[in-house]
Design a protein around this motif. Structure first.
Motif, PDB file in Angstrom:
ATOM      1  N   SER A   1       0.827  -1.213   0.000  1.00 11.32           N
ATOM      2  CA  SER A   1       0.000   0.000   0.000  1.00 11.32           C
ATOM      3  C   SER A   1       0.860   1.261   0.000  1.00 11.32           C
ATOM      4  N   ASN A   2       2.106   1.146   0.481  1.00 10.37           N
ATOM      5  CA  ASN A   2       3.049   2.275   0.501  1.00 10.37           C
ATOM      6  C   ASN A   2       2.530   3.483   1.279  1.00 10.37           C
ATOM      7  N   ILE A   3       1.658   3.263   2.235  1.00 12.27           N
ATOM      8  CA  ILE A   3       1.164   4.354   3.068  1.00 12.27           C
ATOM      9  C   ILE A   3       1.591   4.062   4.500  1.00 12.27           C
ATOM     10  N   PRO A   4       2.659   4.748   4.977  1.00  3.29           N
ATOM     11  CA  PRO A   4       3.145   4.479   6.335  1.00  3.29           C
ATOM     12  C   PRO A   4       2.050   4.736   7.381  1.00  3.29           C
ATOM     13  N   GLY A   5       1.952   3.844   8.337  1.00  5.96           N
ATOM     14  CA  GLY A   5       1.000   4.013   9.426  1.00  5.96           C
ATOM     15  C   GLY A   5      -0.451   3.805   9.028  1.00  5.96           C
ATOM     16  N   LEU A   6      -0.690   3.289   7.832  1.00  3.84           N
ATOM     17  CA  LEU A   6      -2.060   3.068   7.374  1.00  3.84           C
ATOM     18  C   LEU A   6      -2.769   2.086   8.302  1.00  3.84           C
ATOM     19  N   ALA A   7      -3.917   2.504   8.811  1.00  6.54           N
ATOM     20  CA  ALA A   7      -4.739   1.590   9.599  1.00  6.54           C
ATOM     21  C   ALA A   7      -5.610   0.820   8.615  1.00  6.54           C
ATOM     22  N   LEU A   8      -5.373  -0.466   8.519  1.00  2.00           N
ATOM     23  CA  LEU A   8      -6.134  -1.274   7.576  1.00  2.00           C
ATOM     24  C   LEU A   8      -7.574  -1.410   8.028  1.00  2.00           C
ATOM     25  N   PRO A   9      -8.508  -1.395   7.075  1.00  2.00           N
ATOM     26  CA  PRO A   9      -9.902  -1.637   7.441  1.00  2.00           C
ATOM     27  C   PRO A   9     -10.044  -3.013   8.076  1.00  2.00           C
ATOM     28  N   SER A  10     -11.014  -3.148   8.935  1.00  4.14           N
ATOM     29  CA  SER A  10     -11.258  -4.448   9.559  1.00  4.14           C
ATOM     30  C   SER A  10     -12.742  -4.761   9.486  1.00  4.14           C
ATOM     31  N   ASN A  11     -13.058  -6.027   9.604  1.00  2.00           N
ATOM     32  CA  ASN A  11     -14.455  -6.437   9.618  1.00  2.00           C
ATOM     33  C   ASN A  11     -15.096  -5.981  10.930  1.00  2.00           C
ATOM     34  N   GLN A  12     -16.375  -5.636  10.852  1.00  2.00           N
ATOM     35  CA  GLN A  12     -17.094  -5.118  12.019  1.00  2.00           C
ATOM     36  C   GLN A  12     -18.403  -5.874  12.204  1.00  2.00           C
ATOM     37  N   LYS A  13     -18.848  -5.932  13.421  1.00  2.00           N
ATOM     38  CA  LYS A  13     -20.171  -6.482  13.706  1.00  2.00           C
ATOM     39  C   LYS A  13     -21.223  -5.423  13.391  1.00  2.00           C
ATOM     40  N   THR A  14     -22.395  -5.861  12.967  1.00  2.00           N
ATOM     41  CA  THR A  14     -23.470  -4.921  12.656  1.00  2.00           C
ATOM     42  C   THR A  14     -24.355  -4.635  13.862  1.00  2.00           C
ATOM     43  N   GLY A  15     -24.218  -5.411  14.903  1.00  2.21           N
ATOM     44  CA  GLY A  15     -25.028  -5.205  16.096  1.00  2.21           C
ATOM     45  C   GLY A  15     -24.738  -6.268  17.134  1.00  2.21           C
ATOM     46  N   HIS A  16     -25.491  -6.216  18.214  1.00  2.00           N
ATOM     47  CA  HIS A  16     -25.264  -7.098  19.359  1.00  2.00           C
ATOM     48  C   HIS A  16     -25.322  -8.580  18.991  1.00  2.00           C
ATOM     49  N   GLY A  17     -26.280  -8.986  18.160  1.00  2.00           N
ATOM     50  CA  GLY A  17     -26.447 -10.402  17.838  1.00  2.00           C
ATOM     51  C   GLY A  17     -25.639 -10.874  16.648  1.00  2.00           C
ATOM     52  N   ASP A  18     -24.777 -10.018  16.101  1.00  2.00           N
ATOM     53  CA  ASP A  18     -24.011 -10.371  14.905  1.00  2.00           C
ATOM     54  C   ASP A  18     -22.818 -11.242  15.285  1.00  2.00           C
ATOM     55  N   LEU A  19     -22.919 -12.526  15.011  1.00  2.09           N
ATOM     56  CA  LEU A  19     -21.825 -13.452  15.299  1.00  2.09           C
ATOM     57  C   LEU A  19     -20.943 -13.669  14.071  1.00  2.09           C
ATOM     58  N   ASP A  20     -21.333 -13.097  12.931  1.00  2.00           N
ATOM     59  CA  ASP A  20     -20.649 -13.362  11.664  1.00  2.00           C
ATOM     60  C   ASP A  20     -19.827 -12.190  11.141  1.00  2.00           C
ATOM     61  N   TRP A  21     -19.775 -11.070  11.878  1.00  2.00           N
ATOM     62  CA  TRP A  21     -18.996  -9.905  11.448  1.00  2.00           C
ATOM     63  C   TRP A  21     -19.413  -9.499  10.029  1.00  2.00           C
ATOM     64  N   LEU A  22     -20.667  -9.102   9.874  1.00  2.00           N
ATOM     65  CA  LEU A  22     -21.260  -8.915   8.558  1.00  2.00           C
ATOM     66  C   LEU A  22     -20.743  -7.710   7.780  1.00  2.00           C
ATOM     67  N   ARG A  23     -20.189  -6.723   8.434  1.00  2.00           N
ATOM     68  CA  ARG A  23     -19.567  -5.601   7.694  1.00  2.00           C
ATOM     69  C   ARG A  23     -18.128  -6.000   7.400  1.00  2.00           C
ATOM     70  N   ARG A  24     -17.853  -6.333   6.150  1.00  2.00           N
ATOM     71  CA  ARG A  24     -16.569  -6.956   5.803  1.00  2.00           C
ATOM     72  C   ARG A  24     -15.629  -6.011   5.064  1.00  2.00           C
ATOM     73  N   GLU A  25     -15.387  -4.838   5.634  1.00  2.00           N
ATOM     74  CA  GLU A  25     -14.475  -3.881   5.012  1.00  2.00           C
ATOM     75  C   GLU A  25     -13.050  -4.427   4.926  1.00  2.00           C
TER      76      GLU A  25
END
Length: 109
Positions: free
Chosen positions: A20-44
């Motif tokens: 990526s050649n961007i020093p210190g870049l925070a890579l996107p990560s998968n996120q939960k969509t809510g309390h009951g989300d066991l599958d980490w549905l936001r897959r950035e």
């Protein structure tokens, strides 16, 4: 059989960060969509890796990906001990518009 991908499944993410050649870049990560989300549905994070690594592979291997298919195992087991999940599905991303030779609309839309 062990392949490069299965031997180190995090390798594509590390390679995407390295190139990526961007020093210190925070890579996107998968996120939960809510309390009951066991599958980490936001897959950035998954999206970032695919969008980063596909052009690298195309260059390194001298090929072109017209489409990409992903299998997503989501939800609860269909029945106890089942490997099938209630919300499992396949997603297809067409990367090359020239690969689309036609389409249809379902009746009623």
């Amino acid at each position: 059989e062990t392949t490069n991908s299965t031997a180190n499944p995090q390798a594509p993410r590390h390679e995407a960060r390295r190139r990526s050649n961007i020093p210190g870049l925070a890579l996107p990560s998968n996120q939960k969509t809510g309390h009951g989300d066991l599958d980490w549905l936001r897959r950035e994070g998954d999206c970032f890796v695919l969008n980063s690594i596909i052009p690298i592979v195309e260059t390194d291997w001298g090929c072109k990906f017209q489409s990409v298919r992903g299998v997503f195992q989501e939800g609860a087991a269909v029945f106890k001990g089942s490997g099938m999940k209630l919300k499992s599905h396949i997603q297809i991303a067409v990367r090359d518009p020239e690969a689309i030779i036609g389409y249809f609309l379902p009746k009623g839309l």
